[in-house]
Design an enzyme around this catalytic site. Structure first.
Site, mmCIF file in Angstrom:
data_model
loop_
_atom_site.group_PDB
_atom_site.id
_atom_site.type_symbol
_atom_site.label_atom_id
_atom_site.label_comp_id
_atom_site.label_asym_id
_atom_site.label_seq_id
_atom_site.Cartn_x
_atom_site.Cartn_y
_atom_site.Cartn_z
ATOM 1 N N ASP A 1 0.864 -1.158 0.000
ATOM 2 C CA ASP A 1 0.000 0.000 0.000
ATOM 3 C C ASP A 1 0.920 1.233 0.000
ATOM 4 O OD1 ASP A 1 -2.390 1.539 0.636
ATOM 5 O OD2 ASP A 1 -1.532 1.694 2.645
ATOM 6 N N ARG B 1 -13.762 7.847 -3.413
ATOM 7 C CA ARG B 1 -12.583 8.710 -3.358
ATOM 8 C C ARG B 1 -12.969 10.189 -3.348
ATOM 9 N NH1 ARG B 1 -9.009 7.574 -7.795
ATOM 10 N NH2 ARG B 1 -10.807 6.757 -8.893
#
Ligand SMILES: Nc1ncnc2c1ncn2[C@@H]1O[C@H](COP(=O)(O)OP(=O)(O)OP(=O)(O)O)[C@@H](O)[C@H]1O
Ligand SMILES: [K+]
Ligand SMILES: [Mg+2]
Length: 680
Positions: free
Chosen positions: A305, A379
């Site tokens: 990540d 998002r």
């Protein structure tokens, strides 16, 4: 970073292990290890023969010989048990230290009316709300729902610098047993009594719930089969000996059997596994299972990540950049409005920056507004005002889609501004009020130092690194270059992270994933090795099968080395053990039958003093080789970065050929000593 806990073997550990070696003689414990269980049965029989030499058949070997065999067998068992107890010792000592941390504390339980009630920490349940002030210990695991504080986590991580934890975002989880160093926090309890991180850590380091790995089970089965085969070999020797008129009494048959079955690896197998797990812990990584450590040894691909793993993850607003035709003031105000109810660290940093620029907001104005919370899926985040006005900020492509759906137009310089931020490694967030885009927020983050070198080492081991981020391709490319990963996937939603892992797995690869966020949790669970950052969320830590207490993604490098070392050590000692047994066979058989079959003289290269001496020497060698190999079992065979084929060839050479030669020398030496002392 990477604080290696130096806890060597203390006197206490060694003396405790000596005591435990006797306790482990309990047949109920022993039966789990078939090879050593057979040795135990043999030990009991020779004990009986030591008392009543003619118990089963009339024999003229004499009591002394039976007693000697009995003691050598007993020591074989004790040495094997000692190896296991020693490997467990360090973890047990560490568990004791952790238990002290867990000592009962009082917690301030927040009542419905807002008042506090003192309750013992052990009574806290999931969903309870507690307040913890500066200087107090956090009673159990939970998530901060109010406040920001610096937390001293040294009790768990061994790291003395306090860390900042706050409500919202990926840094909101706190661990029981750590201490609030400054300020206060209100925490929602996330675990029931006995299930906290500290509880899990204690049972992990002391190996209470240790399960054999599939590899270990396979090897144990193989060893059991070998043992059975050797039992048949020994039994068929009886009629053969009778035919040749060679006396084979029971103690000799048992001694022969024990020499031939793989007692060396049988006695050291669990110590090797425990020591491997322990070595991982010394690197401040908690491995939930030995299986995960072994899988780490074979990893082909590492997926990471970005935010919070490769970077520190404190993405802070550093600049507001308006598009053409919008003033700085208008842009600042739009960014502020989009963030007033955004409780993520990113959102709060926008409010803070706007405040510095002289903008503020009136709570009342937004009381009626609907909060649109940030999700990794959309998002975006923002507000829906009562009049129907929609305020949004988010990933540039997400905002563009949102605007397009409302029929708005995209400012001509938006792309250029966003790209400028992305090329610098920042995260651009576009801000829109209804169908109009006002500008871009520049979120800055810092790449953790030293990653490039460590990723290069992973590459040398043949491991591919892929960064997987929800951020845009340009930012991703910049950070990927700076961190030195092999490849990256941008604009990834949580399901894309899983898909990328599955894709690699379908190609037959073993995949490791490191992450910190709640949105990484499913991917951490899907990966063969899921390494969560301790700084991350509870969900991530629960889904993973390893937790790095130092939150250093390159720690995987150490775990991979330890995993490889574990597999190599087990293989090397198995090779050594079986080669040993074959060598012993050739040492004893000629010596036993030489009188009956003088033709065997050609094979009798060892020229041992007598058949009895040959058997006792081999049996003594068989016993002492176990403690002599304990250091290798505990420390592991040194892992060198070379191809798997070469490594295998090298180890077969050293441990296979060594395994044949060493017993010849050892047995001959023991035979000389026994003969010299007139024992045989
Ligand atoms: N508070 C927020 N409000 C609006 N948009 C945000 C917010 N935080 C992040 N974003 C946008 O959403 C994108 C995805 O964020 P998220 O934190 O989920 O990334 P991720 O998938 O965890 O990947 P990584 O952590 O590797 O960056 C970010 O790149 C950013 O553009
Ligand atoms: K043996
Ligand atoms: Mg993240």
């Amino acid at each position: 970073m990477a604080t290696e806990r130096k806890k060597t073997l203390t006197k206490e550990i060694v003396s405790q292990a000596s005591i435990d070696a006797f306790k482990k003689l309990n047949p109920a414990v022993m039966v789990k290890n078939p090879v050593m269980f057979i040795v135990e049965v043999g030990t009991v029989i020779t004990l009986l023969l030591s008392i009543w030499p003619d118990l089963f058949i009339v024999s003229d070997v004499g009591r002394g010989y039976n007693i000697a065999v009995f003691f050598i067998l007993l020591f074989t068992l004790l040495f094997a048990n000692f190896a296991e107890a020693l490997a467990e010792g360090r973890g047990k000592a560490q568990a004791d230290t952790l238990r002290k941390t867990k000592s009962e504390t009082m917690a301030k339980l927040v009542q419905k009316d807002g008042s506090f009630k003192q309750v013992p920490s052990t009574q806290l349940k999931k969903g309870d709300i507690v307040r913890v002030d500066a200087g107090e210990m956090i009673p159990t695991d939970g998530e901060i729902i109010e406040g920001l504080a610096s937390i001293d986590e040294s009790a768990i991580t061994g790291e003395s610098a306090p860390v900042i934890k706050e409500a919202g975002g990926d840094f909101s989880s706190v661990t029981g047993g750590t201490r609030v160093a400054s300020d206060y926090i209100v925490v929602k309890v996330m675990t029931d009594p006995g299930e906290s991180f500290l509880d899990r850590m204690i049972s992990l380091v002391e190996g209470a719930k240790r399960q054999k790995t599939p590899n270990e089970i396979a090897l144990t089965t193989l060893l059991a089969v070998l043992t059975l085969i050797f039992m048949i070999v020994i039994i068929t020797m009886v009629p053969m000996a009778q035919y040749l008129n060679v006396q084979l009494d029971l103690a000799t048959l048992i001694a022969l059997l024990v020499c031939l079955i793989p007692t060396t690896i049988g006695g050291l197998l669990s110590a090797i596994g425990i020591a491997g797990m322990d070595r991982v812990t010394q690197f401040n990584v908690l491995a939930m299972s030995g299986k995960a450590v072994e899988a780490a040894g074979d990893i082909d691909t590492l997926i990471l990540d970005k935010t919070g793993t490769i970077t520190y993850g404190n993405r802070m607003a550093s600049e507001f950049l308006p598009v053409k035709g919008v003033s700085s003031k208008e842009m600042t105000f739009a960014a502020l409005k989009a963030s007033v109810k955004d409780e993520t660290p990113e959102g709060r940093s926008v409010v803070e920056l706007a405040g510095k620029l002289g903008d503020s907001w009136a709570e009342d104005e937004y009381r009626e507004a609907d909060v649109v919370e940030f999700t990794a899926e959309t998002r975006m985040s923002g507000l829906n005002l009562p009049g129907g006005i929609q305020i949004r900020k988010g990933a540039v492509d997400a905002i563009k889609k949102h605007i397009a759906s409302k029929g708005g137009s995209i400012p001509s310089d938006l792309e250029e501004i966003a790209n400028r931020i992305a090329k610098a490694g920042g995260t651009p967030l576009a801000v829109a009020v209804d169908e109009r885009i006002y500008g871009v927020i520049y979120l800055k983050d810092t790449v953790k130092p030293g990653l490039k070198e460590r990723f290069a080492e992973l590459r040398a081991m043949g491991i591919k690194t892929i960064m997987c981020t929800g951020d845009n391709p340009l930012t991703a490319a910049t950070i990927a270059l700076e961190a030195g990963v092999d490849d990256f996937i941008a604009e990834a939603k949580p399901e894309d992270k899983i898909a990328s892992i599955k894709k690699e797995q379908q190609e037959g690869k073993l995949v490791a994933m490191t992450g910190d966020g709640t949105n990484d949790a499913p991917a951490l669970a899907q990966a063969d090795v899921g390494l969560a950052m301790n700084s991350g969320t509870m969900a991530a830590k629960e889904a993973a099968n390893m937790i790095d207490l130092d939150s250093d993604p390159t720690k995987l490098l150490s775990v991979v080395s330890i995993g490889k070392q574990l597999l190599i050590t087990r293989g090397a000692l198995t090779t050594f053990s079986i080669a040993n047994d074959i060598a012993k066979y050739f040492a004893i058989i000629p010596a036993m039958f030489i009188l009956a079959m003088p033709q065997l003289e050609a094979l009798n290269i060892m020229n041992l003093a007598s058949p009895k001496s040959a058997i006792l020497s081999a049996l003594i060698f068989n016993a002492v080789i176990i403690p002599l190999l304990i250091p290798i079992a505990m420390k592991g065979v040194k892992y060198r970065a070379m191809s798997a084929d070469r490594l295998l060839a090298r180890n077969v050479l050293i441990y296979g050929i060594g395994g044949v030669i060493v017993p010849f020398i050892g047995i001959k030496l023991i035979d000389l000593v026994l003969y010299g002392l007139h024992i045989v």
